[in-house]
Design a protein around this motif. Sequence first.
Motif, short mmCIF file in Angstrom:
data_model
loop_
_atom_site.label_atom_id
_atom_site.label_comp_id
_atom_site.label_asym_id
_atom_site.label_seq_id
_atom_site.Cartn_x
_atom_site.Cartn_y
_atom_site.Cartn_z
N LYS A 2 40.08 46.72 31.16
CA LYS A 2 40.23 45.32 30.78
C LYS A 2 39.25 44.46 31.57
O LYS A 2 38.89 44.77 32.70
CB LYS A 2 41.65 44.82 31.06
N ASN A 3 38.86 43.35 30.95
CA ASN A 3 37.99 42.38 31.61
C ASN A 3 38.86 41.28 32.21
O ASN A 3 39.38 40.44 31.50
CB ASN A 3 37.00 41.79 30.62
N TYR A 4 39.03 41.30 33.54
CA TYR A 4 39.87 40.32 34.22
C TYR A 4 39.06 39.15 34.75
O TYR A 4 39.61 38.20 35.26
CB TYR A 4 40.59 40.97 35.41
N LYS A 5 37.74 39.22 34.62
CA LYS A 5 36.86 38.25 35.25
C LYS A 5 37.14 36.81 34.81
O LYS A 5 37.10 35.89 35.61
CB LYS A 5 35.42 38.62 34.95
N ASN A 6 37.41 36.61 33.53
CA ASN A 6 37.59 35.26 33.01
C ASN A 6 39.05 34.83 32.95
O ASN A 6 39.35 33.79 32.40
CB ASN A 6 36.95 35.15 31.62
N LYS A 7 39.94 35.60 33.51
CA LYS A 7 41.35 35.26 33.50
C LYS A 7 41.67 34.28 34.61
O LYS A 7 41.17 34.40 35.72
CB LYS A 7 42.21 36.52 33.69
N SER A 8 42.54 33.32 34.31
CA SER A 8 42.96 32.35 35.32
C SER A 8 44.16 32.87 36.10
O SER A 8 44.32 32.58 37.28
CB SER A 8 43.33 31.02 34.66
N ILE A 9 45.01 33.62 35.43
CA ILE A 9 46.18 34.20 36.08
C ILE A 9 45.80 35.56 36.64
O ILE A 9 45.16 36.36 35.95
CB ILE A 9 47.36 34.34 35.10
N LEU A 10 46.18 35.81 37.88
CA LEU A 10 45.85 37.08 38.51
C LEU A 10 46.56 38.24 37.81
O LEU A 10 47.74 38.16 37.50
CB LEU A 10 46.27 37.08 39.98
N ASN A 11 45.81 39.30 37.61
CA ASN A 11 46.38 40.53 37.08
C ASN A 11 47.11 41.25 38.19
O ASN A 11 46.71 41.19 39.35
CB ASN A 11 45.26 41.42 36.51
N ILE A 12 48.16 41.95 37.84
CA ILE A 12 48.98 42.66 38.82
C ILE A 12 48.17 43.68 39.63
O ILE A 12 48.55 44.03 40.74
CB ILE A 12 50.20 43.32 38.12
N ASP A 13 47.05 44.13 39.10
CA ASP A 13 46.21 45.10 39.80
C ASP A 13 45.21 44.46 40.75
O ASP A 13 44.45 45.15 41.42
CB ASP A 13 45.44 45.96 38.79
N ASN A 14 45.19 43.13 40.83
CA ASN A 14 44.26 42.43 41.69
C ASN A 14 44.50 42.81 43.15
O ASN A 14 45.63 43.01 43.58
CB ASN A 14 44.44 40.91 41.51
#
Length: 119
Positions: A2-14
């Motif tokens: 997944k591309n998390y770069k443009n997400k505002s909410i942190l992904n659980i894997d962060n």
Amino acid sequence: MKNYKNKSILNIDNTIFQSLAPKGSFLQHCLISSKWDDENEKTSSLAHYNLRLAISKLLQLINADEEEHQALIHLLVSKPETITIIDLIQGYKSVELALVNSFPLIVALQTFAHVAVNI
């Protein structure tokens, strides 16, 4: 992947969650209980988007080297059964200081009020 770069909410894997939400911690308990995810639509999270966004922004502000953040870090990584009322008060004060020192006062107070009311 997944591309998390443009997400505002942190992904659980962060990596932020790796350090602030170790196994058995208060933050991990909150994440699991809320069914935390980083989705805006089709979310299964019990926490509203705005709350997850505010928490994500706050967690990104935390710096382990800053004295004012130590009480919040202590609260987040503690086991829930060991948390005292003093830990909660100091953690909230730490949140307030982090926000006030990072944002214009009105934005900081609005964010703090939103997080405090919804937890």
